[in-house]
Each structure stands twice: as structure tokens, then as C-alpha cells.
Scaffold this motif. Structure first.
Motif, short mmCIF file in Angstrom:
data_model
loop_
_atom_site.label_atom_id
_atom_site.label_comp_id
_atom_site.label_asym_id
_atom_site.label_seq_id
_atom_site.Cartn_x
_atom_site.Cartn_y
_atom_site.Cartn_z
N ILE A 213 12.95 -1.01 -1.75
CA ILE A 213 11.79 -0.46 -2.45
C ILE A 213 11.99 1.03 -2.69
N ALA A 214 12.56 1.72 -1.69
CA ALA A 214 12.66 3.17 -1.76
C ALA A 214 13.65 3.64 -2.82
N THR A 215 14.81 2.97 -2.90
CA THR A 215 15.85 3.42 -3.84
C THR A 215 15.89 2.60 -5.12
N GLY A 216 15.31 1.40 -5.08
CA GLY A 216 15.34 0.54 -6.25
C GLY A 216 16.67 -0.14 -6.47
N GLN A 217 17.61 0.02 -5.54
CA GLN A 217 18.95 -0.54 -5.67
C GLN A 217 19.10 -1.78 -4.78
N PRO A 218 20.01 -2.70 -5.13
CA PRO A 218 20.28 -3.83 -4.24
C PRO A 218 20.75 -3.35 -2.87
N VAL A 219 20.25 -3.99 -1.83
CA VAL A 219 20.60 -3.58 -0.47
C VAL A 219 22.10 -3.74 -0.23
N ALA A 220 22.69 -4.80 -0.77
CA ALA A 220 24.14 -5.01 -0.58
C ALA A 220 24.94 -3.85 -1.16
N ASP B 54 -4.42 -3.27 -8.49
CA ASP B 54 -3.04 -2.80 -8.67
C ASP B 54 -2.21 -3.06 -7.42
N ILE B 55 -2.80 -2.83 -6.23
CA ILE B 55 -2.10 -3.08 -4.97
C ILE B 55 -1.80 -4.57 -4.82
N ALA B 56 -2.79 -5.41 -5.22
CA ALA B 56 -2.57 -6.86 -5.16
C ALA B 56 -1.43 -7.28 -6.09
N ALA B 57 -1.33 -6.62 -7.24
CA ALA B 57 -0.24 -6.92 -8.17
C ALA B 57 1.11 -6.54 -7.55
N VAL B 58 1.13 -5.41 -6.84
CA VAL B 58 2.37 -4.99 -6.17
C VAL B 58 2.75 -6.00 -5.09
N ARG B 59 1.77 -6.46 -4.32
CA ARG B 59 2.03 -7.47 -3.29
C ARG B 59 2.63 -8.73 -3.90
N GLU B 60 2.10 -9.11 -5.05
CA GLU B 60 2.62 -10.31 -5.72
C GLU B 60 4.04 -10.09 -6.20
N THR B 61 4.32 -8.88 -6.71
CA THR B 61 5.67 -8.57 -7.17
C THR B 61 6.67 -8.61 -6.02
N LEU B 62 6.23 -8.12 -4.86
CA LEU B 62 7.10 -8.11 -3.68
C LEU B 62 7.16 -9.46 -2.97
N VAL C 45 0.84 -1.20 0.00
CA VAL C 45 0.00 0.00 0.00
C VAL C 45 0.87 1.25 0.00
N PHE C 46 1.96 1.21 0.78
CA PHE C 46 2.86 2.36 0.83
C PHE C 46 3.54 2.57 -0.52
N PHE C 47 3.98 1.48 -1.12
CA PHE C 47 4.67 1.57 -2.40
C PHE C 47 3.71 2.02 -3.51
N ALA C 48 2.50 1.51 -3.45
CA ALA C 48 1.50 1.89 -4.45
C ALA C 48 0.66 3.04 -3.89
N SER C 49 1.33 4.13 -3.57
CA SER C 49 0.67 5.24 -2.89
C SER C 49 -0.12 6.14 -3.83
N ASN C 50 -0.08 5.88 -5.11
CA ASN C 50 -0.83 6.68 -6.08
C ASN C 50 -2.33 6.48 -5.85
N PRO C 51 -3.10 7.55 -5.58
CA PRO C 51 -4.54 7.40 -5.33
C PRO C 51 -5.30 6.75 -6.48
N ALA C 52 -4.75 6.83 -7.67
CA ALA C 52 -5.43 6.27 -8.84
C ALA C 52 -5.32 4.75 -8.90
N MET C 53 -4.45 4.17 -8.09
CA MET C 53 -4.25 2.72 -8.14
C MET C 53 -5.40 2.01 -7.44
N SER C 54 -5.90 0.96 -8.05
CA SER C 54 -7.02 0.20 -7.53
C SER C 54 -6.53 -0.92 -6.62
N ALA C 55 -7.49 -1.64 -6.04
CA ALA C 55 -7.15 -2.77 -5.19
C ALA C 55 -6.41 -3.85 -5.99
#
Length: 335
Positions: free
Chosen positions: A81-88, A47-55, A35-45
Motif C-alpha cells: 500500500i505504501a509504495t504501490g509496488q509488488p511486494v516481490a 470512501d473508506i468503505a470503498a478503500v476496504r473493498e478495493t483492499l 482508514v490509514f490509507f484513506a487518511s485524507n480528512p475530506a474522505m467520507s465513510a
């Protein structure tokens, strides 16, 4: 088996326990990263479920854990998630900043605490002893972030004797070629005295903030160990033999008092590795501590898990070093 060998064996279940605990703790944090990552108000449930699946958050908890273990076995700490870079990669870039600050703070603390503890131990109950105890008590009586804010106000806002607390280097200066990630060492390797002086000047206030909090345990242990050693039978024998006071204190008393002092140094250094989180935030220091705080705010699981795992590994490494140094000081400790 030696004490160091036992410590190495015990590190395996310790690290595994840290992996399990950090994984579970991040999963019980309030909020949904999808939900935090898909913070765009235009995103539907959907879309959020798709983000959950991706994560991978749609899978059962045990399956998420097995995937996480498999990634760790390959040296993969995940992706932020925030930077899009590998944590290492993020930690490799930020860890030298935290390590450089912590090492300087530790050196400052030791260089002040040991002489203070010696001075107090040589004159127990005197004005010097009471003054030393008052100083170290004042240093530990306030949280590090409060001390940092006060020091910024006094030395930057009022006195103007330190640079603006905006990171490792003035934004108008260019960093030297990255070799170690330590600005001071890289500046020395590049032969750039201006960057070296600027980096040390920028580190002075945050390092002093951390060192103030470490003064108390180091000074108290040095004082207590020296008082106990100076009252020993072999010290009285050395005095009776006519040895000079300086030789008795430095060669005999201090050497025999080093064991508990070194152990305390290891504990203090381990604590400072974690305590720099708040100091980094106060001074806008681009280290792994500030990155970990941002990951909590952003519900970014991977950096937080990686931070706790790296801290645990560093604590174990520090304990190993302490065991080795203790065995050198007193060979009986290593068995």
C-alpha cells in the motif's frame, strides 16, 4: 530416509504454518489499513468503505485467506500500500542489501570467534580464558540497536573514522551496473575499486554491530567443543604417539569439534537474518528488515506477510545447509 530428506518434507507443513500464523497476526494488528490509507480528512465513510473493498478487507476472513493462498501459489506476494509496488519486486530489490550485510557480519563473527574459542580452550582457566569470556559477555550484554548507536557515536561522531550511516553508499557515488545486487560483487565485476572500497567502508560499522552480538554463542561453543575433544582418549593417544601440538589441535581436535560449532553457526546465522531489522533501521540500511518495520507502522499487510514468509524459507534453507555440512563432517549424522 536421510536427515536432509526428512528436513525437506518437514519444510512443507512448517511453511504452511508460517503462512497461517502470519496471516492471522496481521489481521489482529490494531488499526484499520483502509482508514490509514484513506487518511485524507475530506474522505467520507463511504470512501473508506470503498478503500476496504478495493483492499479486499470487506470479505470474510476465511475468504481473504483463500485468496491469499491462491496468490501465493502463483508467486504473488501482494502489493504494498505504501509504495504501490509488488511486494516481490520490493524484496528482490532490497534482499541483496540485507544478505550482503548479514554475510559480512557472519564472516567477521566467525573469523574472530573461532580463534578466540581456540585460544580459550587451549588454556582453560587462564588469564586468556577469562579475558575471552569477558569480551564475549560484553558483546552480548547490550541490544544490537544500543550497540549500533554507541558505535556510531564513538567511531563517527567522536573519531570520524567511518562514513555517515546513511545507507549502502555515499549519495555522491553511483552504484555499478546491477548484476547480483551485492554492491561489493557488482563493483568487482565492473572493476570499480572506488565503489568496492566505499561499499566495504559503509558496511563495516553495521556489520561489526551485528558480529559483536554473534560472538558470544560462537566463541562459547568453540571453546566447549574443543575442551571436550582435547580431553578425549584419541587425543591422549595422539600425544603419546609424539604428534606435534599443532597437528593434534588442527587436524584431530578441531575437525572433531566442528560438528557442534557448525550447528551453532547455522543457528547464529538464522538469528542474524532476523536481528538485522533493528540494525538496518539504526544505520538507514535499505534492506528488507527496514521495509518490514515500515510496513508495521503503515499497517501494510502484504510486505509484513512476505517478510515473515521469506525469513521462514531462509531459516529452513540454512538448516538444510547445516545438515548437509554436518553429514560431510560426520557421515553418521546424515542417516
Amino acid at each position: 530416509m536421510s536427515r536432509v530428506g526428512l528436513r525437506l518434507l518437514s519444510a512443507i507443513p512448517t511453511l504452511f504454518g508460517v503462512v497461517v500464523v502470519t496471516f492471522l497476526l496481521t489481521r489482529v494488528l490494531p488499526g484499520d489499513p483502509a482508514v490509514f490509507f484513506a487518511s485524507n480528512p475530506a474522505m467520507s465513510a463511504a470512501d473508506i468503505a470503498a478503500v476496504r473493498e478495493t483492499l479486499g478487507l470487506d470479505q470474510p476472513l476465511y475468504q481473504q485467506f483463500l485468496i491469499y493462498l491462491g496468490n501465493l501459489a502463483q508467486g504473488d506476494l501482494g502489493r504494498s500500500i505504501a509504495t504501490g509496488q509488488p511486494v516481490a519486486a520490493e524484496f528482490a530489490r532490497r534482499l541483496p542489501a540485507s544478505a550482503e550485510l548479514t554475510c559480512l557480519a557472519f564472516l567477521l563473527a566467525v573469523s574472530v570467534a573461532v580463534p578466540l574459542g581456540l585460544a580459550a580452550a587451549l588454556r582453560p582457566g587462564s588469564l586468556v580464558d577469562h579475558a575471552v569470556r569477558l569480551i564475549v559477555t560484553l558483546g552480548v550484554s547490550m541490544p544490537t540497536f544500543v550497540t549500533g548507536l554507541l558505535m556510531i557515536y564513538v567511531f563517527y561522531v567522536l573519531a570520524g573514522v567511518v562514513p555517515e550511516p546513511i545507507g549502502r553508499l555515499d549519495p555522491f557515488l553511483f552504484e555499478p551496473a546491477r548484476v547480483t545486487g551485492f554492491l561489493t560483487i557488482d563493483a568487482l565485476l565492473a572493476g570499480d575499486r572506488q565503489i568496492l572500497a566505499a561499499a566495504l567502508h559503509q558496511m563495516l560499522l553495521p556489520a561489526a554491530t551485528m558480529a559483536l552480538f554473534a560472538l558470544a554463542p560462537l566463541t562459547r561453543m568453540t571453546r566447549a567443543a574443543m575442551i571436550a575433544t582435547l580431553g578425549s582418549e584419541f587425543i591422549r593417544t595422539a600425544r603419546a604417539a609424539g604428534l606435534s601440538r599443532g597437528r593434534i589441535v588442527v587436524v584431530y581436535a578441531l575437525r572433531n569439534a566442528l560438528l557442534p560449532v557448525v550447528t551453532t553457526m547455522g543457528m547464529v546465522f538464522s538469528y542474524m537474518l532476523g536481528a538485522n531489522v533493528l540494525v538496518e533501521r539504526v544505520f538507514s540500511w535499505p534492506g528488507i528488515g527496514a521495509f518490514a518495520i515500515d510496513s508495521i507502522v503503515n499497517l501494510d499487510y502484504a510486505p509484513l506477510q512476505g517478510f515473515m514468509l521469506i525469513m521462514a524459507a531462509l531459516f529452513i534453507a540454512v538448516n538444510l545447509v547445516v545438515d548437509i555440512v554436518s553429514a560431510i563432517i560426520d557421515p553418521r549424522v546424515g542417516h
